[in-house]
Motif scaffolding. Structure first.
Motif, PDB file in Angstrom:
ATOM      1  N   TRP A 183      68.094-114.837  80.771  1.00 48.13           N
ATOM      2  CA  TRP A 183      67.290-115.692  81.641  1.00 48.13           C
ATOM      3  C   TRP A 183      66.483-114.803  82.583  1.00 48.13           C
ATOM      4  CZ3 TRP A 183      71.790-116.870  79.508  1.00 48.13           C
ATOM      5  CH2 TRP A 183      72.007-118.151  79.010  1.00 48.13           C
ATOM      6  N   PHE A 184      65.379-115.334  83.088  1.00 45.09           N
ATOM      7  CA  PHE A 184      64.574-114.552  84.021  1.00 45.09           C
ATOM      8  C   PHE A 184      63.896-115.463  85.034  1.00 45.09           C
ATOM      9  CE2 PHE A 184      61.352-115.859  80.997  1.00 45.09           C
ATOM     10  CZ  PHE A 184      60.211-116.009  81.762  1.00 45.09           C
ATOM     11  N   ASN A 185      63.514-114.871  86.151  1.00 49.24           N
ATOM     12  CA  ASN A 185      62.629-115.560  87.087  1.00 49.24           C
ATOM     13  C   ASN A 185      61.653-114.555  87.679  1.00 49.24           C
ATOM     14  OD1 ASN A 185      64.103-114.163  89.014  1.00 49.24           O
ATOM     15  ND2 ASN A 185      64.951-115.966  90.007  1.00 49.24           N
ATOM     16  N   ILE A 186      60.594-115.085  88.267  1.00 52.53           N
ATOM     17  CA  ILE A 186      59.564-114.265  88.888  1.00 52.53           C
ATOM     18  C   ILE A 186      59.594-114.533  90.382  1.00 52.53           C
ATOM     19  CG2 ILE A 186      57.066-113.890  89.084  1.00 52.53           C
ATOM     20  CD1 ILE A 186      56.877-114.587  86.100  1.00 52.53           C
ATOM     21  N   VAL A 187      59.720-113.469  91.164  1.00 53.32           N
ATOM     22  CA  VAL A 187      59.882-113.618  92.618  1.00 53.32           C
ATOM     23  C   VAL A 187      58.792-112.842  93.348  1.00 53.32           C
ATOM     24  CG1 VAL A 187      61.411-113.255  94.585  1.00 53.32           C
ATOM     25  CG2 VAL A 187      62.375-113.872  92.357  1.00 53.32           C
ATOM     26  N   MET A 188      58.016-113.562  94.145  1.00 51.71           N
ATOM     27  CA  MET A 188      57.047-112.934  95.043  1.00 51.71           C
ATOM     28  C   MET A 188      57.583-113.045  96.463  1.00 51.71           C
ATOM     29  SD  MET A 188      53.031-113.847  95.855  1.00 51.71           S
ATOM     30  CE  MET A 188      53.364-115.084  97.109  1.00 51.71           C
ATOM     31  N   ALA A 189      57.616-111.942  97.180  1.00 51.00           N
ATOM     32  CA  ALA A 189      58.115-111.963  98.546  1.00 51.00           C
ATOM     33  C   ALA A 189      57.201-112.806  99.426  1.00 51.00           C
ATOM     34  CB  ALA A 189      58.195-110.547  99.095  1.00 51.00           C
ATOM     35  N   CYS A 190      57.794-113.595 100.308  1.00 48.73           N
ATOM     36  CA  CYS A 190      57.010-114.430 101.210  1.00 48.73           C
ATOM     37  C   CYS A 190      56.456-113.585 102.357  1.00 48.73           C
ATOM     38  CB  CYS A 190      57.872-115.550 101.783  1.00 48.73           C
ATOM     39  SG  CYS A 190      58.370-116.779 100.567  1.00 48.73           S
ATOM     40  N   PRO A 191      55.171-113.724 102.660  1.00 54.49           N
ATOM     41  CA  PRO A 191      54.619-112.995 103.809  1.00 54.49           C
ATOM     42  C   PRO A 191      55.160-113.567 105.112  1.00 54.49           C
ATOM     43  CG  PRO A 191      52.997-114.518 102.922  1.00 54.49           C
ATOM     44  CD  PRO A 191      54.165-114.545 101.974  1.00 54.49           C
ATOM     45  N   ALA A 192      55.148-112.763 106.165  1.00 51.23           N
ATOM     46  CA  ALA A 192      55.589-113.239 107.471  1.00 51.23           C
ATOM     47  C   ALA A 192      54.680-114.366 107.937  1.00 51.23           C
ATOM     48  CB  ALA A 192      55.574-112.097 108.481  1.00 51.23           C
ATOM     49  N   SER A 193      55.235-115.311 108.686  1.00 47.57           N
ATOM     50  CA  SER A 193      54.469-116.471 109.118  1.00 47.57           C
ATOM     51  C   SER A 193      53.288-116.086 109.994  1.00 47.57           C
ATOM     52  CB  SER A 193      55.369-117.444 109.882  1.00 47.57           C
ATOM     53  OG  SER A 193      55.975-116.793 110.991  1.00 47.57           O
TER      54      SER A 193
END
Length: 214
Positions: A183-193
């Motif tokens: 299984w896999f997923n794609i993760v993009m880090a969330c930018p600071a608010s």
């Protein structure tokens, strides 16, 4: 020369990384159109009964296989160096080049993509890549913007024309997807608010690059 560099371009360069490219052409002598590109990060990945990893020296790529550990720190059993100008005779060339890193692609041994089941993690290259065959053209593109990663597919080899599909992947992680035996997923880090974290992290490097260009 300085005028040709924008702040956005410097940010993109600061977040770029080397990737190995396996490029397939429409003809066996590597002429004609590019029909498919496999773009792989320089990370240790499962391969057969062991592990494998690409390495780069300039534009030249080397694939080493037969590692016995998941970090590829043991001695490989095979090593295949490729000159970027050489055609394999099967319509393929291997090379190295920089691409912007837009997210991470993580592999897991079980459904749910729990952190305890993670088996691999590698950088995901942004931009366009061909995904077709010699008889059917297609391509895809990953683009990061704000809190979202967008995956777009096309019926051309170069991401031109009308999009076939457009999928938005929210920052923090996409869906856990089955790919046969893993299984896999794609993760993009969330930018600071505040939108300022990138500037805080990258500003020293950007200032250094700007001084070099003056």
């Amino acid at each position: 020369m300085m005028a040709s560099w924008t702040f956005a371009a410097l940010v993109s360069m600061a977040n770029a990384d080397l990737f190995a490219f396996e490029t397939s052409y429409s003809a066996n002598d590597c002429t004609g159109d590019v029909v498919k590109e496999d773009i792989t990060a320089l990370s240790c990945i499962p391969f057969g009964t062991g592990y494998a990893m690409y390495s780069c020296s300039g534009t030249e790529a080397t694939l080493s296989t037969g590692y016995s550990d998941a970090s590829c720190t043991t001695t490989p059993t095979n090593s295949y160096p490729y000159a970027s100008t050489d055609c394999t005779g099967e319509g393929k060339k291997f090379s190295c080049a920089e691409r912007a890193v837009v997210a991470s692609m993580n592999g897991y041994s079980a459904a749910g993509c729990a952190e305890s089941d993670k088996t691999s993690s590698m950088s995901l290259a942004g931009g366009c890549k061909a995904t077709g065959t010699t008889t059917s053209a297609s391509s895809e593109k990953y683009e990061a913007s704000g809190n979202e990663l967008t995956h777009t597919t096309y019926s051309s080899n170069d991401c031109t024309g009308t999009a076939v599909t457009t999928t938005a992947i929210p920052c923090g992680g996409g869906a856990c997807t089955n790919a046969g035996t893993f299984w896999f997923n794609i993760v993009m880090a969330c930018p600071a608010s505040s939108g300022s974290s990138l500037l805080r992290v990258e500003l020293p490097l950007l200032l250094f690059l700007i001084r070099l260009l003056i």
